[in-house]
Design a protein around this motif. Structure first.
Motif, PDB file in Angstrom:
ATOM      1  N   GLY A  48       0.857  -1.423  -0.072  1.00 44.05           N
ATOM      2  CA  GLY A  48      -0.173  -0.132   0.460  1.00 44.05           C
ATOM      3  C   GLY A  48       0.852   1.011   0.285  1.00 44.05           C
ATOM      4  N   LEU A  49       0.486   2.383   0.958  1.00 48.00           N
ATOM      5  CA  LEU A  49       1.551   3.621   0.632  1.00 48.00           C
ATOM      6  C   LEU A  49       2.323   3.883   1.337  1.00 48.00           C
ATOM      7  N   GLY A  50       3.104   2.880   2.324  1.00 47.52           N
ATOM      8  CA  GLY A  50       4.173   2.801   2.809  1.00 47.52           C
ATOM      9  C   GLY A  50       5.540   2.353   1.431  1.00 47.52           C
ATOM     10  N   GLY A  51       4.645   1.240   0.525  1.00 46.43           N
ATOM     11  CA  GLY A  51       5.240   1.263  -0.405  1.00 46.43           C
ATOM     12  C   GLY A  51       6.232  -0.095  -0.323  1.00 46.43           C
ATOM     13  N   SER A 107       1.419   9.418 -10.911  1.00 48.83           N
ATOM     14  CA  SER A 107      -0.104   8.446 -10.688  1.00 48.83           C
ATOM     15  C   SER A 107       0.180   7.049 -10.775  1.00 48.83           C
ATOM     16  N   ILE A 108      -1.192   6.566 -10.676  1.00 50.17           N
ATOM     17  CA  ILE A 108      -1.189   4.867 -10.004  1.00 50.17           C
ATOM     18  C   ILE A 108      -0.923   3.888 -11.315  1.00 50.17           C
ATOM     19  N   GLU A 109      -0.501   5.245 -12.767  1.00 52.93           N
ATOM     20  CA  GLU A 109      -0.287   4.547 -14.245  1.00 52.93           C
ATOM     21  C   GLU A 109       0.955   5.159 -14.226  1.00 52.93           C
ATOM     22  N   PHE A 112      -0.799 -11.856  -9.021  1.00 53.38           N
ATOM     23  CA  PHE A 112      -1.236 -10.661  -7.961  1.00 53.38           C
ATOM     24  C   PHE A 112      -1.383 -10.916  -7.047  1.00 53.38           C
ATOM     25  N   ILE A 113      -1.198  -9.834  -6.213  1.00 59.39           N
ATOM     26  CA  ILE A 113      -1.460  -9.202  -4.843  1.00 59.39           C
ATOM     27  C   ILE A 113      -1.498  -7.902  -4.637  1.00 59.39           C
ATOM     28  N   GLY A 114      -2.581  -7.188  -4.338  1.00 55.48           N
ATOM     29  CA  GLY A 114      -2.383  -6.303  -4.080  1.00 55.48           C
ATOM     30  C   GLY A 114      -2.815  -5.143  -2.949  1.00 55.48           C
ATOM     31  N   HIS A 115      -2.183  -4.585  -2.072  1.00 53.95           N
ATOM     32  CA  HIS A 115      -2.774  -4.155  -1.423  1.00 53.95           C
ATOM     33  C   HIS A 115      -3.064  -2.561  -1.184  1.00 53.95           C
ATOM     34  N   ALA A 116      -4.461  -2.086  -1.089  1.00 51.12           N
ATOM     35  CA  ALA A 116      -5.325  -0.925  -0.711  1.00 51.12           C
ATOM     36  C   ALA A 116      -4.372  -0.136  -2.278  1.00 51.12           C
ATOM     37  N   LEU A 117      -3.172   0.572  -2.347  1.00 49.67           N
ATOM     38  CA  LEU A 117      -2.712   1.352  -3.535  1.00 49.67           C
ATOM     39  C   LEU A 117      -2.482   0.081  -4.411  1.00 49.67           C
TER      40      LEU A 117
END
Length: 265
Positions: free
Chosen positions: A21-24, A62-64, A84-89
Motif C-alpha cells: 500500500g502507501l508505504g510501498g 499517478s498510479i499509471e 498478483f496480490i495488491g493491498h490498497a494502493l
C-alpha cells in the motif's frame, strides 16, 4: 528498483507478485512468505521513491506511473505471466495492469482496494497530509497505526508497534514523494473500465477497516466480470498482518483452486 525473490526455488513454480500500500515496502508481506512460498515464487519490491528504491517522483505522479515502473521491473526479470496480490494502493496498481496488460495477469487479489475516490477515505488522507505538514513525523506514524490496525490489536502488540515506529521514524520517507503518492491514489478512478478487466479476481475486505469502507470492495466485486468477494468481520485495514492465518489460507485456496482448474483444462 529494489526487489527480492522468496519462496519456491523451482523455475517452473508460478510467480506471485505482491504490491504494498502507501508505504510501498516489500517488508509488509513478511507474514505471507512461509505459507504462500511453498508453491509460488514470490516477488516483493519497494515502490519507486520508497524504502530501498530511491527516486524523485515527478509532478503529476499517478498510479499509471507505478504500474509502468513495475512493468519495467517485470520485463527486466523476464516475467511474462504472474499472479498478483495488491493491498490498497497496490491493488490499484493491479487493476491498471489487469486492464492494460491482460496477458500478464493470471489471477488477481485485491485487498481493501477501491475503483474510485470515496469521501470518507479522502478525508482520512487529508488528515494524514495535514499531519505531515504540521506535526512531528511520529504523529503521522501513530495515526498510521490507528488506520491500519483494530484497537485491541494495538493494545496487545503495543511493544512491537513502538519498536516498528522507532525504526520507521529513523527511516522516515521523503515527504514530497509521500505527498505525491497520496495524491496519486486520491485521484485514481478506474470505475468506468471495470467491466473490461477479465482477470479472475478475489476481492478481500474487512468490515472494521476504518480507512476504506468495505462497500468499496463490494462494488469492485459487483462490477468486475470474474470476481468473487470475501468479507471478514475482523482484521482492520492491514488484515494480512493482524489475521495472517485466515488471510493466507483464503488467498492460497483462491490461487490453488484456479491453478488446478487451469491445469485440468
Amino acid at each position: 528498483m529494489h526487489y527480492e525473490w522468496h519462496g519456491s526455488q523451482l523455475d517452473s513454480a508460478p510467480v506471485l507478485v505482491c504490491s504494498s500500500g502507501l508505504g510501498g515496502s516489500a517488508h509488509y508481506w513478511k507474514g505471507q512468505l512461509a505459507t504462500l512460498g511453498k508453491d509460488y515464487r514470490i516477488l516483493l519490491y519497494d515502490h519507486a521513491g520508497t524504502g530501498r528504491s530511491p527516486a524523485t517522483l515527478p509532478n503529476g505522479y499517478s498510479i499509471e506511473h507505478m504500474a509502468n515502473e513495475l512493468l519495467n521491473l517485470l520485463a527486466s526479470l523476464s516475467v511474462t505471466r504472474c499472479n498478483f496480490i495488491g493491498h490498497a494502493l497496490g491493488g490499484l496498481v493491479g487493476l491498471v495492469l489487469a486492464k492494460t496488460q491482460p496477458e500478464l495477469i493470471n489471477k488477481l487479489v485485491l485487498v481493501n482496494a477501491w475503483s474510485q475516490p470515496n469521501p470518507h477515505t479522502l478525508r482520512c488522507f487529508a488528515i494524514r497530509k495535514a499531519l505531515l505538514a504540521n506535526c512531528e513525523p511520529q504523529m503521522f506514524l501513530q495515526m498510521q497505526a490507528l488506520i491500519l490496525y483494530p484497537p485491541d490489536y494495538i493494545a496487545r502488540h503495543i511493544s512491537e508497534l513502538e519498536q516498528e515506529e522507532a525504526h520507521m521514524l529513523a527511516n522516515f520517507p521523503n515527504q514530497a514523494n509521500l505527498l505525491k503518492r497520496i495524491d496519486a491514489l486520491s485521484q485514481f478512478d478506474i470505475d468506468a473500465s471495470l467491466a473490461q478487466i477479465q482477470a479472475r479476481t478475489l476481492v478481500y475486505a474487512n468490515k472494521d477497516d476504518v480507512l476504506v469502507p468495505w462497500q468499496q470492495s463490494q462494488h469492485l466485486a459487483d462490477k468486475l466480470p470474474n470476481a468473487q468477494f470475501r468479507l471478514f468481520d475482523y482484521g482492520g485495514h492491514a488484515s494480512s498482518v493482524t489475521t495472517p492465518n485466515i488471510f493466507n489460507s483464503t488467498i492460497l485456496t483462491f490461487l490453488s483452486t484456479q491453478q488446478q482448474a487451469a491445469q485440468a483444462v
